[in-house]
Design an enzyme around this catalytic site. Structure first.
Site, PDB file in Angstrom:
ATOM      1  N   ARG A   1      35.089 -11.231  18.509  1.00  0.00           N
ATOM      2  CA  ARG A   1      34.831 -12.367  18.546  1.00  0.00           C
ATOM      3  C   ARG A   1      35.121 -13.867  17.129  1.00  0.00           C
ATOM      4  O   ARG A   1      34.177 -14.213  17.060  1.00  0.00           O
ATOM      5  CB  ARG A   1      33.462 -12.430  18.102  1.00  0.00           C
ATOM      6  CG  ARG A   1      32.671 -11.522  19.821  1.00  0.00           C
ATOM      7  CD  ARG A   1      32.948 -12.290  20.347  1.00  0.00           C
ATOM      8  NE  ARG A   1      32.043 -12.242  21.793  1.00  0.00           N
ATOM      9  CZ  ARG A   1      32.046 -10.920  22.660  1.00  0.00           C
ATOM     10  NH1 ARG A   1      33.383  -9.993  22.853  1.00  0.00           N
ATOM     11  NH2 ARG A   1      31.101 -10.223  24.164  1.00  0.00           N
TER      12      ARG A   1
ATOM     13  N   SER B   1      25.100 -13.496  24.141  1.00  0.00           N
ATOM     14  CA  SER B   1      25.266 -12.897  23.066  1.00  0.00           C
ATOM     15  C   SER B   1      24.368 -14.228  22.052  1.00  0.00           C
ATOM     16  O   SER B   1      26.096 -15.041  22.377  1.00  0.00           O
ATOM     17  CB  SER B   1      26.250 -12.421  22.653  1.00  0.00           C
ATOM     18  OG  SER B   1      25.895 -11.616  23.701  1.00  0.00           O
TER      19      SER B   1
ATOM     20  N   GLU C   1      27.320 -16.145  16.856  1.00  0.00           N
ATOM     21  CA  GLU C   1      28.068 -16.170  17.260  1.00  0.00           C
ATOM     22  C   GLU C   1      28.576 -17.573  18.178  1.00  0.00           C
ATOM     23  O   GLU C   1      29.733 -17.934  18.415  1.00  0.00           O
ATOM     24  CB  GLU C   1      28.027 -15.324  18.646  1.00  0.00           C
ATOM     25  CG  GLU C   1      29.509 -14.815  19.073  1.00  0.00           C
ATOM     26  CD  GLU C   1      29.875 -15.445  20.622  1.00  0.00           C
ATOM     27  OE1 GLU C   1      30.734 -15.014  20.501  1.00  0.00           O
ATOM     28  OE2 GLU C   1      28.700 -15.699  20.889  1.00  0.00           O
TER      29      GLU C   1
HETATM   30  N1  EPU Z   1      20.071  -3.077  24.093  1.00  0.00           N
HETATM   31  C1  EPU Z   1      18.686  -3.267  23.726  1.00  0.00           C
HETATM   32  N2  EPU Z   1      17.428  -4.839  23.426  1.00  0.00           N
HETATM   33  C2  EPU Z   1      17.827  -4.995  23.906  1.00  0.00           C
HETATM   34  C3  EPU Z   1      19.180  -5.737  24.700  1.00  0.00           C
HETATM   35  C4  EPU Z   1      20.414  -4.906  24.162  1.00  0.00           C
HETATM   36  O1  EPU Z   1      18.180  -2.166  23.529  1.00  0.00           O
HETATM   37  O2  EPU Z   1      16.941  -6.056  24.346  1.00  0.00           O
HETATM   38  C5  EPU Z   1      20.754  -2.769  23.858  1.00  0.00           C
HETATM   39  C6  EPU Z   1      21.043  -2.164  25.760  1.00  0.00           C
HETATM   40  O3  EPU Z   1      20.499  -0.465  25.912  1.00  0.00           O
HETATM   41  C7  EPU Z   1      22.388  -0.961  25.186  1.00  0.00           C
HETATM   42  C8  EPU Z   1      23.205  -2.062  23.575  1.00  0.00           C
HETATM   43  O4  EPU Z   1      21.941  -2.680  23.442  1.00  0.00           O
HETATM   44  O5  EPU Z   1      22.534  -0.440  24.438  1.00  0.00           O
HETATM   45  C9  EPU Z   1      24.145  -3.160  24.433  1.00  0.00           C
HETATM   46  O6  EPU Z   1      23.969  -3.755  25.283  1.00  0.00           O
HETATM   47  P1  EPU Z   1      24.857  -4.625  26.052  1.00  0.00           P
HETATM   48  O7  EPU Z   1      25.527  -3.306  26.506  1.00  0.00           O
HETATM   49  O8  EPU Z   1      23.908  -5.622  27.435  1.00  0.00           O
HETATM   50  O9  EPU Z   1      25.704  -4.977  25.750  1.00  0.00           O
HETATM   51  P2  EPU Z   1      25.470  -5.984  23.457  1.00  0.00           P
HETATM   52  O10 EPU Z   1      26.049  -5.416  23.225  1.00  0.00           O
HETATM   53  O11 EPU Z   1      24.642  -6.329  23.716  1.00  0.00           O
HETATM   54  C10 EPU Z   1      28.314  -7.442  23.691  1.00  0.00           C
HETATM   55  C11 EPU Z   1      28.638  -8.520  24.613  1.00  0.00           C
HETATM   56  C12 EPU Z   1      28.440  -9.741  25.033  1.00  0.00           C
HETATM   57  C13 EPU Z   1      28.893  -8.511  26.561  1.00  0.00           C
HETATM   58  C14 EPU Z   1      28.542  -7.362  26.689  1.00  0.00           C
HETATM   59  C15 EPU Z   1      29.050  -6.114  27.991  1.00  0.00           C
HETATM   60  C16 EPU Z   1      28.479  -9.858  21.996  1.00  0.00           C
HETATM   61  C17 EPU Z   1      27.752 -10.373  20.274  1.00  0.00           C
HETATM   62  N3  EPU Z   1      28.004  -9.373  23.510  1.00  0.00           N
HETATM   63  O12 EPU Z   1      26.622  -7.225  24.897  1.00  0.00           O
HETATM   64  O13 EPU Z   1      29.335 -10.832  25.202  1.00  0.00           O
HETATM   65  O14 EPU Z   1      28.366  -9.482  27.995  1.00  0.00           O
HETATM   66  O15 EPU Z   1      28.484  -6.344  25.201  1.00  0.00           O
HETATM   67  O16 EPU Z   1      30.176  -6.018  27.303  1.00  0.00           O
HETATM   68  O17 EPU Z   1      29.342  -8.893  21.694  1.00  0.00           O
HETATM   69  C18 EPU Z   1      28.915 -12.924  24.605  1.00  0.00           C
HETATM   70  O18 EPU Z   1      29.625 -13.171  23.961  1.00  0.00           O
HETATM   71  O19 EPU Z   1      28.658 -13.664  25.148  1.00  0.00           O
HETATM   72  C19 EPU Z   1      28.163 -11.838  26.303  1.00  0.00           C
HETATM   73  C20 EPU Z   1      26.873 -11.735  26.849  1.00  0.00           C
END
Ligand code: EPU
Length: 339
Positions: A166, A239, A335
């Site tokens: 990022r 995010s 972010e």
């Molecule tokens: N989780 C929770 N509770 C929540 C949300 C998430 O426990 O309320 C846990 C999920 O169960 C999972 C983990 O956190 O085990 C990760 O969640 P998720 O797969 O949704 O991905 P993320 O790390 O929250 C990142 C990117 C997203 C991207 C997704 C998929 C960043 C800051 N965000 O989100 O990017 O779509 O992975 O690759 O790196 C963005 O940058 O705007 C964005 C949406």
């Protein structure tokens, strides 16, 4: 130049935003004169793409350049048939998801894991957009930009862009480069990337060699639509915080107290924590602060219910940062770009 432009429809949070002066940039040649004029009138300036990773104040002083440069062109000629990739040159104002669709329609797969990310092509290198196991840095060959410091056009190759999670040279100093075009290199040899947990689950039981780019595209769209709020219906910038990267040692300590903590390996010595999990564990999912709140399906996404503004959103962000720090000793980094 349009005085007092209403940018409410040009920020996906849906805040009511008025710009003092806004000018649409439809061609790279319009950038330098717009800047010269801003300097002559002693105005501050900024560039806005789709407004999907930006938090805008109610009033934007100075000049706002609306990046609207269009165009997608394949650069390879027939004599390049030996080359291992296809180069496409894309205007900074092209809608990102429309580019992903165009590549698939033209049999140029590679970007399918990045489907449905809101925003424009010019914004993609700035924060090195990434999702479902893929970052755009793997496909960027060159970025064409106006260097406002040296007042000349420059071409930055992949190394020059200094991409990391990022982040990039562009995010280091937002007032240095104005991106006009991005040249992508899409490898002719396609391999499916379905290692990310959500995609693995989606395709469970299916053989990798039956996988198609269109199937992955549809899967990513379905997963995003299930998890993330549609900014056209509920204001958000995806995010709101980065996933923090910590040492293996720090993770070990946290795991003793929080065995459920979600972490992914990041090289040999570090792990990336799921910030959404940290916020969720603080009991903040669905928490509301005035006209903004933490999304009730995904704690990493902050949403705007209508009638709110940047001040309220940043108050909520501060509160979340304080709670997460108090509980886990981790400082979450915002972010999106705060204007
Ligand atoms: N989780 C929770 N509770 C929540 C949300 C998430 O426990 O309320 C846990 C999920 O169960 C999972 C983990 O956190 O085990 C990760 O969640 P998720 O797969 O949704 O991905 P993320 O790390 O929250 C990142 C990117 C997203 C991207 C997704 C998929 C960043 C800051 N965000 O989100 O990017 O779509 O992975 O690759 O790196 C963005 O940058 O705007 C964005 C949406």
């Amino acid at each position: 130049m349009t005085p007092m432009a209403d940018l409410t429809a040009r920020n996906t949070l849906g805040f009511t935003v008025t710009a003092n002066h806004a000018v649409s940039i439809g061609h790279p040649d319009e950038i330098a004169p717009a800047l010269t004029q801003a300097k002559a009138s002693n105005e501050t300036w900024r560039v806005l793409g789709g407004g999907s990773n930006a938090v805008l104040p109610n009033q934007l002083d100075g000049l706002t350049m609306l990046m609207d440069i269009q165009g997608i062109a394949i650069l390879n000629s027939d004599s390049d048939s030996d080359s291992i990739s296809t180069q496409i040159e894309v205007g900074a104002g092209v809608n990102w998801h429309e580019l992903v669709q165009w590549t698939l329609q033209n049999d140029l797969p590679g970007l399918e894991n990045l489907a449905l990310i809101p925003g424009t092509v010019g914004a993609a290198p700035i924060q090195n957009i990434g999702a479902y196991g893929v970052e755009i840095k793997s496909f960027i060959q060159e970025v064409q930009a106006y260097d406002t410091k040296n007042e000349k056009w420059v071409s930055l190759n992949n190394q020059d862009c200094a991409f990391s999670y990022r982040h990039s040279v562009f995010k280091n100093d937002l007032s240095r480069y104005i991106i006009s075009k991005v040249i992508f290199a899409l490898p002719k040899q396609w391999t499916p990337r379905i290692g990310y947990a959500d995609l693995q689950q989606y395709f469970a039981g299916q053989a990798t060699d039956t996988m198609t780019p269109d199937a992955i595209f549809s899967a990513v769209c379905a997963i995003r639509q299930r998890k993330l709020p549609d900014p056209r219906l509920l204001g958000n910038v995806g995010s709101f915080f980065q996933n923090p990267i910590i040492s293996n040692e720090s993770l070990k300590k946290l795991q003793q107290q929080y065995p459920q903590i979600v972490a992914y390996r990041e090289g040999a010595d570090q792990h990336k924590l799921a910030a959404g999990w940290l916020i969720d564990a603080c009991g903040l999912k669905g928490y509301r602060h005035q006209h903004v709140g933490v999304h009730d399906q995904h704690a990493l996404v902050l949403v705007h219910y209508g009638g709110g503004d940047a001040r309220e959103l940043l108050e909520l962000a501060n509160l979340i940062q304080a709670k997460v720090f108090e509980r886990f000793g981790i400082q979450l980094q915002i972010e999106p770009i705060i204007f």
